[in-house]
Design a protein around this motif. Structure first.
Motif, PDB file in Angstrom:
ATOM      1  N   VAL A 245       0.862  -1.185   0.000  1.00 43.07           N
ATOM      2  CA  VAL A 245       0.000   0.000   0.000  1.00 43.07           C
ATOM      3  C   VAL A 245       0.896   1.232   0.000  1.00 43.07           C
ATOM      4  O   VAL A 245       1.821   1.342   0.816  1.00 43.07           O
ATOM      5  N   ILE A 246       0.647   2.157  -0.923  1.00 42.74           N
ATOM      6  CA  ILE A 246       1.474   3.358  -1.083  1.00 42.74           C
ATOM      7  C   ILE A 246       0.639   4.583  -0.694  1.00 42.74           C
ATOM      8  O   ILE A 246      -0.447   4.819  -1.250  1.00 42.74           O
ATOM      9  N   LEU A 247       1.136   5.364   0.273  1.00 46.76           N
ATOM     10  CA  LEU A 247       0.510   6.632   0.667  1.00 46.76           C
ATOM     11  C   LEU A 247       1.344   7.775   0.088  1.00 46.76           C
ATOM     12  O   LEU A 247       2.556   7.856   0.334  1.00 46.76           O
ATOM     13  N   SER A 248       0.722   8.655  -0.690  1.00 52.79           N
ATOM     14  CA  SER A 248       1.399   9.793  -1.312  1.00 52.79           C
ATOM     15  C   SER A 248       0.782  11.089  -0.782  1.00 52.79           C
ATOM     16  O   SER A 248      -0.440  11.209  -0.696  1.00 52.79           O
ATOM     17  N   TYR A 249       1.642  12.082  -0.459  1.00 53.06           N
ATOM     18  CA  TYR A 249       1.132  13.320   0.159  1.00 53.06           C
ATOM     19  C   TYR A 249       2.134  14.457  -0.063  1.00 53.06           C
ATOM     20  O   TYR A 249       3.261  14.245  -0.549  1.00 53.06           O
ATOM     21  N   GLU A 250       1.711  15.677   0.316  1.00 50.88           N
ATOM     22  CA  GLU A 250       2.570  16.871   0.265  1.00 50.88           C
ATOM     23  C   GLU A 250       2.818  17.351   1.688  1.00 50.88           C
ATOM     24  O   GLU A 250       1.870  17.482   2.472  1.00 50.88           O
ATOM     25  N   ASP A 251       4.099  17.648   2.017  1.00 53.67           N
ATOM     26  CA  ASP A 251       4.408  18.136   3.354  1.00 53.67           C
ATOM     27  C   ASP A 251       4.193  19.653   3.438  1.00 53.67           C
ATOM     28  O   ASP A 251       3.689  20.278   2.497  1.00 53.67           O
ATOM     29  N   ALA A 252       4.581  20.257   4.572  1.00 54.13           N
ATOM     30  CA  ALA A 252       4.355  21.687   4.777  1.00 54.13           C
ATOM     31  C   ALA A 252       5.126  22.543   3.793  1.00 54.13           C
ATOM     32  O   ALA A 252       4.744  23.686   3.519  1.00 54.13           O
ATOM     33  N   LYS A 253       6.209  22.038   3.220  1.00 54.93           N
ATOM     34  CA  LYS A 253       6.991  22.784   2.231  1.00 54.93           C
ATOM     35  C   LYS A 253       6.454  22.628   0.823  1.00 54.93           C
ATOM     36  O   LYS A 253       6.967  23.229  -0.113  1.00 54.93           O
ATOM     37  N   GLY A 254       5.448  21.767   0.640  1.00 51.35           N
ATOM     38  CA  GLY A 254       4.911  21.513  -0.691  1.00 51.35           C
ATOM     39  C   GLY A 254       5.623  20.414  -1.438  1.00 51.35           C
ATOM     40  O   GLY A 254       5.323  20.177  -2.619  1.00 51.35           O
ATOM     41  N   GLU A 255       6.534  19.731  -0.771  1.00 52.21           N
ATOM     42  CA  GLU A 255       7.252  18.640  -1.424  1.00 52.21           C
ATOM     43  C   GLU A 255       6.423  17.353  -1.361  1.00 52.21           C
ATOM     44  O   GLU A 255       5.812  17.048  -0.333  1.00 52.21           O
ATOM     45  N   VAL A 256       6.427  16.579  -2.462  1.00 54.28           N
ATOM     46  CA  VAL A 256       5.665  15.328  -2.540  1.00 54.28           C
ATOM     47  C   VAL A 256       6.489  14.199  -1.925  1.00 54.28           C
ATOM     48  O   VAL A 256       7.669  13.996  -2.283  1.00 54.28           O
ATOM     49  N   LYS A 257       5.876  13.474  -1.024  1.00 53.31           N
ATOM     50  CA  LYS A 257       6.539  12.358  -0.360  1.00 53.31           C
ATOM     51  C   LYS A 257       5.623  11.136  -0.394  1.00 53.31           C
ATOM     52  O   LYS A 257       4.407  11.263  -0.600  1.00 53.31           O
ATOM     53  N   THR A 258       6.237   9.945  -0.189  1.00 52.44           N
ATOM     54  CA  THR A 258       5.465   8.698  -0.178  1.00 52.44           C
ATOM     55  C   THR A 258       5.907   7.833   0.996  1.00 52.44           C
ATOM     56  O   THR A 258       7.064   7.914   1.454  1.00 52.44           O
ATOM     57  N   GLN A 259       4.981   6.998   1.470  1.00 50.65           N
ATOM     58  CA  GLN A 259       5.269   5.960   2.458  1.00 50.65           C
ATOM     59  C   GLN A 259       4.610   4.670   1.985  1.00 50.65           C
ATOM     60  O   GLN A 259       3.487   4.704   1.447  1.00 50.65           O
ATOM     61  N   GLU A 260       5.312   3.530   2.183  1.00 50.86           N
ATOM     62  CA  GLU A 260       4.824   2.244   1.691  1.00 50.86           C
ATOM     63  C   GLU A 260       4.752   1.234   2.838  1.00 50.86           C
ATOM     64  O   GLU A 260       5.536   1.301   3.791  1.00 50.86           O
ATOM     65  N   LYS A 261       3.821   0.309   2.691  1.00 53.65           N
ATOM     66  CA  LYS A 261       3.679  -0.801   3.650  1.00 53.65           C
ATOM     67  C   LYS A 261       3.378  -2.061   2.850  1.00 53.65           C
ATOM     68  O   LYS A 261       2.377  -2.128   2.117  1.00 53.65           O
ATOM     69  N   GLU A 262       4.254  -3.093   2.985  1.00 50.86           N
ATOM     70  CA  GLU A 262       4.088  -4.329   2.213  1.00 50.86           C
ATOM     71  C   GLU A 262       3.252  -5.349   2.979  1.00 50.86           C
ATOM     72  O   GLU A 262       3.171  -5.317   4.213  1.00 50.86           O
ATOM     73  N   PHE A 263       2.666  -6.257   2.234  1.00 51.01           N
ATOM     74  CA  PHE A 263       1.902  -7.358   2.832  1.00 51.01           C
ATOM     75  C   PHE A 263       1.994  -8.569   1.897  1.00 51.01           C
ATOM     76  O   PHE A 263       2.346  -8.427   0.708  1.00 51.01           O
ATOM     77  N   SER A 264       1.687  -9.751   2.442  1.00 51.62           N
ATOM     78  CA  SER A 264       1.642 -10.987   1.649  1.00 51.62           C
ATOM     79  C   SER A 264       0.489 -11.846   2.148  1.00 51.62           C
ATOM     80  O   SER A 264       0.108 -11.774   3.324  1.00 51.62           O
ATOM     81  N   CYS A 265      -0.037 -12.682   1.241  1.00 51.97           N
ATOM     82  CA  CYS A 265      -1.199 -13.499   1.573  1.00 51.97           C
ATOM     83  C   CYS A 265      -1.130 -14.796   0.768  1.00 51.97           C
ATOM     84  O   CYS A 265      -0.824 -14.786  -0.433  1.00 51.97           O
ATOM     85  N   THR A 266      -1.421 -15.917   1.450  1.00 54.40           N
ATOM     86  CA  THR A 266      -1.425 -17.214   0.794  1.00 54.40           C
ATOM     87  C   THR A 266      -2.803 -17.476   0.210  1.00 54.40           C
ATOM     88  O   THR A 266      -3.832 -17.268   0.874  1.00 54.40           O
ATOM     89  N   VAL A 267      -2.820 -17.933  -1.050  1.00 53.45           N
ATOM     90  CA  VAL A 267      -4.081 -18.213  -1.737  1.00 53.45           C
ATOM     91  C   VAL A 267      -4.237 -19.733  -1.853  1.00 53.45           C
ATOM     92  O   VAL A 267      -3.387 -20.400  -2.474  1.00 53.45           O
ATOM     93  N   GLU A 268      -5.252 -20.267  -1.233  1.00 55.32           N
ATOM     94  CA  GLU A 268      -5.522 -21.710  -1.257  1.00 55.32           C
ATOM     95  C   GLU A 268      -6.628 -22.005  -2.268  1.00 55.32           C
ATOM     96  O   GLU A 268      -7.432 -21.120  -2.592  1.00 55.32           O
TER      97      GLU A 268
END
Length: 493
Positions: A402-425
């Motif tokens: 999951v990727i979160l994209s945003y602008e900080d107080a200076k107007g610069e674009v930044k991103t944060q990511e969180k990975e996940f995995s799931c088994t499919v049966e």
């Protein structure tokens, strides 16, 4: 004989006068006084016949009548009453209805006269505003209207004066305000030129001026709660003498949250020659709680022999970013065809807002990739979450993020990511054969004692559904518990 006739005439005149006074006495006293009056009259007549000039005293006991007062005639008004006037420009080519400087016109004035009064003559009175030609001082008379031709308007007022002579009141003066006058000089006098001031003698010493040419603070902004170095570049303009005892001072005014980390607010620079630069530094710091924005500082510059000056500078201050993904809930195992749910929790622990936040899910073996959501602005001290659905395209493993994209107080674009995995049966095999006689309609087969197989299948499906609901509820409660713990941690911070 002639002398005697004159005397008789005089006596008769006196007798007639006495008779008149006697008549007044009759009206005043009534009919009882009539014989006495007649007797008096007869006595006067007798004296006149004998040539005597004395009056009879036979009526001396009667009251002398009061003479009736004489009424004086009502005086005639001495002021002229003007009914109307007219200004005629047509013979002089006027361009409009206004009477401009230098233009001539015929002026007609209609007067309100007394009964039986006539105008015998008229005369124009020259003034600074109005003048008539020497041959047109005397106006023409037509009934109660007087016309003065060739009158020139000279400006400086609008009061026109004249005289008329009438048969009843003699010479009278009249004045009339002319509304058509345009009191604007078409040829105004040229203004007197202002004499140029005499050049002042150049002083023996021409001291330069001092100013802040440039300044820096280590980047584009200063982060709150951290120390920084303020560098000032001083510059002197041209001149023929050096500045002595140059001093530089910082003035924060009412600004709060900014201070010197070390050193003094005032710095002694010393001597500076014209067209030179010098750099000085200050160790400064801001409080961690200062509001983000620009801070203004005045730099005061002075010297012993030059002019004092003040140069304002502005420094942007930002709060450190503390935006984090605090939790992610994702299914560890799902079956083919089953839809799982993924939830990401994030919090803004900083002092500034996070702007234009959006969330997107990406990964391998996703049956529904490319999901995105726009979450807007996240205020300081605010926690929120975003949910996505997860389905597998094939058996195996889903690796995503999951990727979160945003602008900080200076107007610069930044991103944060969180990975996940799931088994499919693979999809669960319920062991149900559609062609099994037990799955067929009982009406189509013989009655079989006991519950059919398809009934057991429905029970199994119901149990699985209940288990799924219980798992979802438990996860929700766990999520709420974790959010409460995060809030307690924020309060402790």
């Amino acid at each position: 004989m002639k002398q005697r006739i004159k005397r008789i005439s005089a006596v008769l005149a006196m007798a007639m006068a006495l008779s008149a006074f006697s008549a007044f006495g009759v009206f005043a006293e009534g009919e009882s006084t009539a014989p006495a009056s007649a007797s008096q009259s007869t006595s006067v007549a007798a004296q006149a016949e004998s040539g005597s000039t004395s009056s009879s005293t036979s009526t001396s006991s009667e009251t002398t009548p009061t003479p009736e007062p004489t009424l004086e005639p009502t005086p005639m008004p001495s002021q002229l009453e003007i009914g109307s006037y007219n200004v005629d420009f047509k013979d002089y080519g006027s361009r409009d209805s206004m009477w401009e400087w230098g233009e001539k016109a015929d002026v007609s004035v209609s007067l309100n006269l007394l009964e039986g009064e006539t105008i015998q003559s008229s005369r124009f009175i020259n003034s600074g505003a109005f003048t008539a030609d020497s041959m047109n001082i005397n106006g023409s008379v037509n009934g109660n209207t007087v016309t003065f031709p060739h009158v020139t308007y000279n400006g400086g007022g609008n009061e026109l004066s004249f005289e008329i002579t009438t048969n009843l009141r003699g010479v009278l003066t009249g004045t009339q305000l002319i509304a058509q006058c345009l009191d604007v000089n078409p040829n105004p006098p040229e203004p007197t030129p202002t004499p140029e001031p005499a050049p002042t003698e150049k002083p023996e010493y021409d001291y330069p001026k001092i100013l802040v040419k440039d300044f820096s603070f280590g980047g584009n902004s200063v982060e709150a709660g951290k120390e920084f170095t303020l560098q000032l570049t001083l510059f002197t303009t041209s001149g023929n003498a050096n500045l002595q005892d140059v001093m530089v001072g910082l003035n924060f005014g009412e600004l709060k949250g900014v201070s010197l980390a070390s050193g003094s607010m005032n710095t002694y620079v010393g001597e500076m020659a014209p067209n030179t630069t010098k750099t000085i530094s200050y160790k400064m710091m801001t409080d961690a709680t200062i509001e983000p924005g620009a801070i203004s500082i005045n730099v005061n510059l002075s010297s012993k022999n030059g002019e004092a000056a003040t140069s304002p500078i502005s420094i942007p201050v930002t709060q450190p970013e503390r935006f984090d993904i605090t939790n992610m809930e994702a299914p560890e195992t799902i079956m083919m065809g089953e839809e799982g749910y993924l939830s990401v929790t994030f919090v803004n622990k900083g002092k500034s807002a996070i702007n234009n936040l959006s969330a997107e899910i990406q990964g391998e073996n996703l049956a529904n990739p490319g999901q995105s959501q726009f979450l807007g602005n996240i205020a300081a001290g605010t926690e929120n979450s975003v949910d996505f659905s997860v389905m597998a395209a094939a058996e195996g493993t889903i690796n995503g993020k999951v990727i979160l994209s945003y602008e900080d107080a200076k107007g610069e674009v930044k991103t944060q990511e969180k990975e996940f995995s799931c088994t499919v049966e693979p999809m669960m095999d319920m062991g149900i054969d559609p062609m099994d006689p037990g799955m067929m309609d009982p009406t189509m087969t013989e009655t079989n004692p006991g519950m059919p197989i398809w009934g057991w299948a429905l029970i199994v499906v119901g149990v699985v559904a209940v288990v799924v609901v219980v798992v979802v509820v438990v996860k929700k409660k766990q999520k709420a518990k974790k959010l409460a713990q995060l809030e307690d941690e924020d309060e402790d911070i």
